[in-house]
Scaffold this motif. Sequence first.
Motif, PDB file in Angstrom:
ATOM      1  N   HIS A 269       0.644  -1.484   0.177  1.00 49.89           N
ATOM      2  CA  HIS A 269      -0.172  -0.220  -0.267  1.00 49.89           C
ATOM      3  C   HIS A 269       0.623   1.154  -0.694  1.00 49.89           C
ATOM      4  N   ASN A 270       1.880   1.156   0.561  1.00 55.02           N
ATOM      5  CA  ASN A 270       2.685   2.385   0.741  1.00 55.02           C
ATOM      6  C   ASN A 270       4.010   2.758  -0.279  1.00 55.02           C
ATOM      7  N   LEU A 271       4.175   2.184  -1.360  1.00 54.38           N
ATOM      8  CA  LEU A 271       4.669   2.530  -2.461  1.00 54.38           C
ATOM      9  C   LEU A 271       5.107   4.158  -3.018  1.00 54.38           C
ATOM     10  N   TYR A 272       4.617   4.545  -2.433  1.00 51.41           N
ATOM     11  CA  TYR A 272       4.266   6.091  -2.464  1.00 51.41           C
ATOM     12  C   TYR A 272       5.559   6.894  -1.869  1.00 51.41           C
ATOM     13  N   CYS A 273       5.978   5.628  -0.880  1.00 51.94           N
ATOM     14  CA  CYS A 273       7.131   6.550  -0.438  1.00 51.94           C
ATOM     15  C   CYS A 273       8.167   6.957  -1.193  1.00 51.94           C
ATOM     16  N   LEU A 274       8.313   5.348  -1.686  1.00 53.81           N
ATOM     17  CA  LEU A 274       9.578   5.127  -2.919  1.00 53.81           C
ATOM     18  C   LEU A 274       9.792   6.976  -3.297  1.00 53.81           C
ATOM     19  N   VAL A 275       8.521   7.284  -3.567  1.00 57.46           N
ATOM     20  CA  VAL A 275       8.799   8.898  -4.365  1.00 57.46           C
ATOM     21  C   VAL A 275       9.275   9.891  -3.314  1.00 57.46           C
ATOM     22  N   GLN A 276       8.175   9.970  -2.723  1.00 57.60           N
ATOM     23  CA  GLN A 276       8.501  11.157  -1.302  1.00 57.60           C
ATOM     24  C   GLN A 276       9.546  11.305  -1.275  1.00 57.60           C
ATOM     25  N   LYS A 277      10.420  10.391  -1.121  1.00 54.97           N
ATOM     26  CA  LYS A 277      11.931   9.584   0.215  1.00 54.97           C
ATOM     27  C   LYS A 277      13.264   9.579  -0.703  1.00 54.97           C
ATOM     28  N   SER A 278      13.032   9.872  -2.352  1.00 58.86           N
ATOM     29  CA  SER A 278      13.343   8.935  -3.138  1.00 58.86           C
ATOM     30  C   SER A 278      13.922   7.636  -2.776  1.00 58.86           C
ATOM     31  N   ILE A 279      13.871   7.098  -2.491  1.00 61.35           N
ATOM     32  CA  ILE A 279      13.632   4.864  -1.986  1.00 61.35           C
ATOM     33  C   ILE A 279      14.644   4.335  -2.777  1.00 61.35           C
ATOM     34  N   ARG A 280      15.715   4.251  -2.762  1.00 66.54           N
ATOM     35  CA  ARG A 280      15.576   2.618  -4.408  1.00 66.54           C
ATOM     36  C   ARG A 280      15.839   1.559  -3.321  1.00 66.54           C
ATOM     37  N   MET A 281      14.585   0.951  -3.781  1.00 62.55           N
ATOM     38  CA  MET A 281      14.207  -0.013  -3.791  1.00 62.55           C
ATOM     39  C   MET A 281      14.593  -1.055  -4.979  1.00 62.55           C
ATOM     40  N   GLN A 282      15.560  -2.525  -4.179  1.00 59.29           N
ATOM     41  CA  GLN A 282      15.701  -3.264  -5.449  1.00 59.29           C
ATOM     42  C   GLN A 282      15.293  -4.857  -5.257  1.00 59.29           C
ATOM     43  N   GLY A 283      15.636  -5.372  -5.914  1.00 61.81           N
ATOM     44  CA  GLY A 283      15.177  -6.618  -5.816  1.00 61.81           C
ATOM     45  C   GLY A 283      16.609  -7.455  -6.596  1.00 61.81           C
ATOM     46  N   PHE A 284      16.337  -8.837  -6.228  1.00 59.43           N
ATOM     47  CA  PHE A 284      18.339  -9.043  -6.744  1.00 59.43           C
ATOM     48  C   PHE A 284      18.567 -10.379  -6.835  1.00 59.43           C
ATOM     49  N   LEU A 285      19.134 -11.211  -6.817  1.00 55.93           N
ATOM     50  CA  LEU A 285      19.678 -12.628  -7.107  1.00 55.93           C
ATOM     51  C   LEU A 285      20.879 -12.632  -6.911  1.00 55.93           C
ATOM     52  N   GLN A 286      21.269 -13.734  -6.175  1.00 52.42           N
ATOM     53  CA  GLN A 286      22.217 -13.993  -6.103  1.00 52.42           C
ATOM     54  C   GLN A 286      23.278 -14.264  -7.154  1.00 52.42           C
ATOM     55  N   HIS A 287      23.527 -15.047  -8.333  1.00 55.19           N
ATOM     56  CA  HIS A 287      23.983 -15.616  -9.386  1.00 55.19           C
ATOM     57  C   HIS A 287      24.315 -14.304 -10.462  1.00 55.19           C
ATOM     58  N   ASN A 288      23.594 -13.205  -9.812  1.00 54.06           N
ATOM     59  CA  ASN A 288      24.053 -11.596 -10.545  1.00 54.06           C
ATOM     60  C   ASN A 288      25.372 -11.133 -10.209  1.00 54.06           C
ATOM     61  N   TYR A 289      26.015 -11.833  -8.997  1.00 52.02           N
ATOM     62  CA  TYR A 289      26.867 -10.984  -8.545  1.00 52.02           C
ATOM     63  C   TYR A 289      27.891 -11.892  -8.536  1.00 52.02           C
ATOM     64  N   GLN A 290      28.266 -13.340  -9.776  1.00 54.45           N
ATOM     65  CA  GLN A 290      29.450 -14.203  -9.398  1.00 54.45           C
ATOM     66  C   GLN A 290      31.155 -14.246  -9.071  1.00 54.45           C
ATOM     67  N   HIS A 291      31.428 -12.694 -10.069  1.00 55.63           N
ATOM     68  CA  HIS A 291      32.344 -12.517  -9.541  1.00 55.63           C
ATOM     69  C   HIS A 291      33.121 -11.627  -8.326  1.00 55.63           C
ATOM     70  N   LEU A 292      32.068 -11.187  -7.598  1.00 55.75           N
ATOM     71  CA  LEU A 292      32.232 -11.436  -6.238  1.00 55.75           C
ATOM     72  C   LEU A 292      32.477 -12.063  -5.318  1.00 55.75           C
ATOM     73  N   HIS A 293      32.337 -13.709  -6.011  1.00 53.46           N
ATOM     74  CA  HIS A 293      32.480 -14.771  -5.751  1.00 53.46           C
ATOM     75  C   HIS A 293      33.450 -15.350  -4.320  1.00 53.46           C
ATOM     76  N   VAL A 294      34.750 -14.165  -5.168  1.00 55.36           N
ATOM     77  CA  VAL A 294      36.136 -15.910  -4.746  1.00 55.36           C
ATOM     78  C   VAL A 294      36.410 -14.932  -3.520  1.00 55.36           C
ATOM     79  N   ARG A 295      36.256 -13.155  -4.002  1.00 58.66           N
ATOM     80  CA  ARG A 295      36.578 -12.648  -1.950  1.00 58.66           C
ATOM     81  C   ARG A 295      35.388 -12.267  -1.334  1.00 58.66           C
ATOM     82  N   PHE A 296      34.531 -12.995  -1.591  1.00 62.67           N
ATOM     83  CA  PHE A 296      32.960 -13.666  -0.500  1.00 62.67           C
ATOM     84  C   PHE A 296      33.714 -14.748   0.471  1.00 62.67           C
ATOM     85  N   LEU A 297      34.093 -15.221  -0.093  1.00 62.49           N
ATOM     86  CA  LEU A 297      34.500 -16.802   0.198  1.00 62.49           C
ATOM     87  C   LEU A 297      35.665 -16.416   1.344  1.00 62.49           C
TER      88      LEU A 297
END
Length: 345
Positions: A269-297
């Motif tokens: 219901h409250n998605l208008y807050c994204l506009v009012q407060k310049s909020i960034r809301m982002q979905g993500f999947l870990q497999h899009n960041y595989q270039h970071l995997h060695v550093r992660f381990l």
Amino acid sequence: MEKAVVENKQVIFKGYIVGVPKETDMEIRVGSKFKVEAPKGSGAFVVKNLYLSCDPYLRGRMRDFRGSYVPPFVPGSVMEGFGVARVLDSDNPNFKPGDLVSGLTGWEEYSLIQKTDHLRKVEQNDMPLSYYVGLLGMPGFTAYAGFYEVCSPEKGNHVLVSAASGAVGQLVGQLAKIHGCYVVGSAGTSEKVDLLKNKLGFDEAFNYKEEPELDAALKRYFPKGIDIYFDNVGGAMLDAALLNMRNHGRIAVCGMVSQHSQSDPQGIHNLYCLVQKSIRMQGFLQHNYQHLHVRFLEDITGLYKQGKIVYVEDVNEGLESAPAAFAGLFSGKNVGKQVVRVANE
């Protein structure tokens, strides 16, 4: 030399579901014969499964829907998910008998692995093997990539984590504390709240089931607002968090476990807050960041060995316990990362 033939206990997916996964949506099949041999010219290898991971995303594979990032299970077939296994026989030069591997495998005692692209060798060190489906596996990498890449944390940020004692949330909170943030976690039992505050080092934690008004609860813990919300649940908690975000806040949408059981998901219901407060809301999947995997381990292994992070697991014994362990995720039965130990070596 003739290869061994063994009995192979399996967890079978019975058919597409609506609503919450139940133990009876799966069945144990015993008596299947399995030849411990990788067919010549196949590039495949045979493994003995040691640990299996119970993850909420598997709920999505139990419905007849093909528009997701992973295809549905086939009714009557073996369930599959992330696991740790020992190679027994191989027709693949990159994987030799005796190697330990982590990645997608069958919910069964023995598997023939034909899709080898996403499997990783597990280097033998003093980390518990089960951690390769948790802290050092997909959930841990999800926490790491989500927190550092999606949340863009800054020292002093105020951070909310939902499902905070789960496989992902417990690490997000600890990484946030190490980064110099103020961290509050929500969970569904007093035992989990105690764990968050006294073992995992969160500044505060609360039981959302005991809060008549989530908006009021968040205002109590974040009187000056929230900079980062790491969302594992969606639904009412996301709606309340939106009302309490600071200007330029960040919301990392990792999961929506509150919606998994619903064939008609709740709207926000409250998605208008994204506009009012310049909020960034982002979905993500870990497999899009595989270039970071060695550093992660390297980073997470180092932090664990220095005693700067801990990891809580809920381990069920035996493949036959897998259906109940998986179904329990959706009622919050597990405390920490839910793992099934298939075999002791």
